[in-house]
Design an enzyme around this catalytic site. Structure first.
Site, PDB file in Angstrom:
ATOM      1  N   CYS A 145     -54.144 -21.573   5.330  1.00  0.00           N
ATOM      2  CA  CYS A 145     -52.862 -21.025   4.896  1.00  0.00           C
ATOM      3  C   CYS A 145     -51.731 -22.013   5.161  1.00  0.00           C
ATOM      4  CB  CYS A 145     -52.580 -19.730   5.646  1.00  0.00           C
ATOM      5  SG  CYS A 145     -50.924 -19.095   5.456  1.00  0.00           S
ATOM      6  N   PRO A 146     -50.819 -22.265   4.265  1.00  0.00           N
ATOM      7  CA  PRO A 146     -50.726 -21.708   2.917  1.00  0.00           C
ATOM      8  C   PRO A 146     -51.282 -22.649   1.847  1.00  0.00           C
ATOM      9  CG  PRO A 146     -48.666 -22.755   3.431  1.00  0.00           C
ATOM     10  CD  PRO A 146     -49.615 -23.078   4.558  1.00  0.00           C
TER      11      PRO A 146
END
Lengths: 132, 80
Positions: B19-20
């Site tokens: 993430c991200p």
């Protein structure tokens, strides 16, 4: 959505990384973001700190620095990528740089320019301000 | 390995990134494909299966399917 103006005044890796993630995803989604890196926040962007992966922080920072197979891109890499996709601007605080006696060449290549408080306020006046 | 009824026009392989990363890779790809194209995002990141649908809804695209492939997920998104 007019976007976000983020003041990054901390050198803690967790905070710097969180700013980079939020700013990068927002900018990639075409939401304008201005990041103003000031005070100790600048320390995390020093080329020497990045090359040696030597940052201040707590447990998350330690885990990131210790990881050999780092799957989370470092904030500088993330910001560079986001800048290529969307409206992300990153500024270094002139005052803090005067105090530290540094110039932009000593920092990672993510800064668009240096900026003073008035310049930041002008860019922030139509945006939501996030202070980190 | 499960299969989806959807066929992707483009595939973004973001396995190995956290993430991200997967979301940003998807956004970058969606921007560069024609309307109506189906993009498959391959991701090992558990957070992606919650965060990607949030983005897709806000951006106004269609989430077609999320397929659990065992080691990773395939998330199918149609650009509108």
């Amino acid at each position: 959505m007019n976007g976000y103006a983020v003041v990054l005044a901390s050198e803690e890796l967790e905070r710097v990384q969180a700013v980079s993630m939020i700013a990068s995803v927002a900018a990639s989604s075409d939401i304008p973001v201005e990041v103003f890196v000031t005070m100790n926040g600048l320390n995390a962007f020093e080329t020497a700190a990045i090359e040696e992966m030597d940052f201040e922080g707590g447990r998350v920072a330690e885990a990131m620095m210790a990881a050999e197979d780092v799957s989370v891109p470092l904030f500088t890499e993330q910001m560079e990528k986001a800048k290529a996709i969307g409206p992300l601007k990153v500024y270094a605080c002139e005052l803090a740089m005067d105090l530290l006696d540094t110039d932009l060449e000593e920092y990672a290549d993510v800064f668009d320019d240096t900026l003073g408080v008035s310049g930041f306020l002008n860019r922030a006046k139509d945006k939501q301000i996030i202070f980190v | 390995m499960s299969e989806s009824e959807h066929e992707a026009d483009e595939t973004v392989d973001a396995r190995g990134s956290a993430c991200p990363g997967p979301l940003m890779d998807l956004i970058g790809k969606i921007k560069n494909v024609e309307d109506g194209s189906v993009v498959a995002l391959l991701t090992e990141d558990e957070g992606s299966k919650n965060d990607v649908p949030e983005w897709v809804e806000e951006a106004g695209h269609d989430l077609l399917d999320i397929v659990d492939e065992g080691e990773y997920y395939s998330i199918y998104v149609k650009k509108t």
